[in-house]
Design an enzyme around this catalytic site. Sequence first.
Site: not given
Ligand code: RFL
Ligand code: PHB
Length: 396
Positions: A74, A205, A293, A297, A385
């Site tokens: 993008h 957005y 979210p 980031k 961004y």
């Molecule tokens: P995770 O992915 O939460 O992984 C942590 C893992 O640790 C395990 N765990 C354990 N294992 C053993 N013993 C224990 N005691 C444990 N306790 C926990 C868990 O089961 C899990 O598998 O953390 P990590 O690796 O730091 O990664 C972070 C990302 O997953 C998170 O920041 C992103 O998903 C956030 N996020 C987005 N980030 C982006 O960079 N771009 C995006 O577009 C974006 N969109 C989003 C998002 C998060 C969202 N939600 C659901 C909060 C959109 C959404 C809707």
């Molecule tokens: C996504 O694709 O999940 C997404 C895209 C842009 C955002 C947050 C999440 O700012």
Amino acid sequence: MNLKTQVGIIGAGPAGLLLSRILHNHGIENIILENRNESYLRQRLRAGVMEQGTVETFMEAGVGEKLAKGKMVHEGIYIHAKGIQNRLDVKELSGGKEVTVYGQKNITNDMIDHAQKDEIQIVWEAKAQRLEHIDDDGESAIIHYSLHGKMYTLECDFIAGCDGFHGISRPSLPITQKNIYSYEFPYSWYGILAEAPPIAHEVIYAHHPDGFALQSMRGPELSRLYIQCPNGTDPGAYEDEWLWDELDKRLGVTNNRGNIISKGVAPMRSFVCDVMQHGKLFIAGDAAHIVPPTGAKGMNLAVADVKVLSKGLIHHYKDKDDDILNRYTEICLRRIWKVERFSWWVTTTFHVDENQDEFTTKMQEATISYMLDSQIGGQSFAENYVGLPILWNEKK
Ligand code: RFL
Ligand code: PHB
């Protein structure tokens, strides 16, 4: 089973899997303990947008073949505000950088496949329960973990706490409430995944009197859409028809409608723990910080922490140089606070609080038109961004 390795990693999210891969590439032994089972991890739907530096890191780590083929690049974003669809040319404004849409689920699967091919040990359903000898006491660090009802140990030189927001690593650090900075937003995101081609080829957005909306994607035939909803909304609360109508209205488009295959609600929180290391324990990713979210980031921040931590561990093992490890928290926090600011700023600019006064709405509209009308306003958004750099040198 009782195990021994150089770096014990807790958590197989993006942070843990990437750290494991980079260390493996440099001949540093590691084992991952993951609480959940493999199929749960492979299904988990989350982030979508990767900064350019994040994509480069996955490519350099050697896990990027599918990413290179399946990525959607993008060069800009759409901003729908006051009934007008505007485009911000992020590539031009950032001096040639772009972002990539490729699902967190896909990159997680790619990294698990690589780990299994190279026989990197991931112990599924292994829950870390307690950490011992994390101080610099001359002993090996020990992770006590449970597996199928029995307790075992993983002995290691270092522990990488990549166990997300609810893990045990952060609470194992010697921290107090003073080290925690936290803010809960008064709204959440209602997200859907639908079998329908995304109507716009880049993310939209939307700022709308009825609340924020976002159009994104997970592939040419898969739309990922979100609308702002009140905290505590039930995932079953909204009928499909109502959702599509609301999305069309707020985004200012006529979405392609298709079968909705997932509905979920995500609360929005900003959180920073300003201690990310103690002795042999280092925390990375959501274990140390959360961003709302908006702005995409969370995963990118996790990848940036892992870049710093892996470099620190490589210097330790290869050059007996602990400079980066010693400064790990400082190097990471310098960037984390700026990313927290960006995520908070985009969130508060685009969401509408239930009791919002008209002055606040005018300020939001002015912020958006400054981004669109001013070269510097646009550049400031674009620079954040596409991803800020990691500053490795000591603060001047
Ligand atoms: P995770 O992915 O939460 O992984 C942590 C893992 O640790 C395990 N765990 C354990 N294992 C053993 N013993 C224990 N005691 C444990 N306790 C926990 C868990 O089961 C899990 O598998 O953390 P990590 O690796 O730091 O990664 C972070 C990302 O997953 C998170 O920041 C992103 O998903 C956030 N996020 C987005 N980030 C982006 O960079 N771009 C995006 O577009 C974006 N969109 C989003 C998002 C998060 C969202 N939600 C659901 C909060 C959109 C959404 C809707
Ligand atoms: C996504 O694709 O999940 C997404 C895209 C842009 C955002 C947050 C999440 O700012």
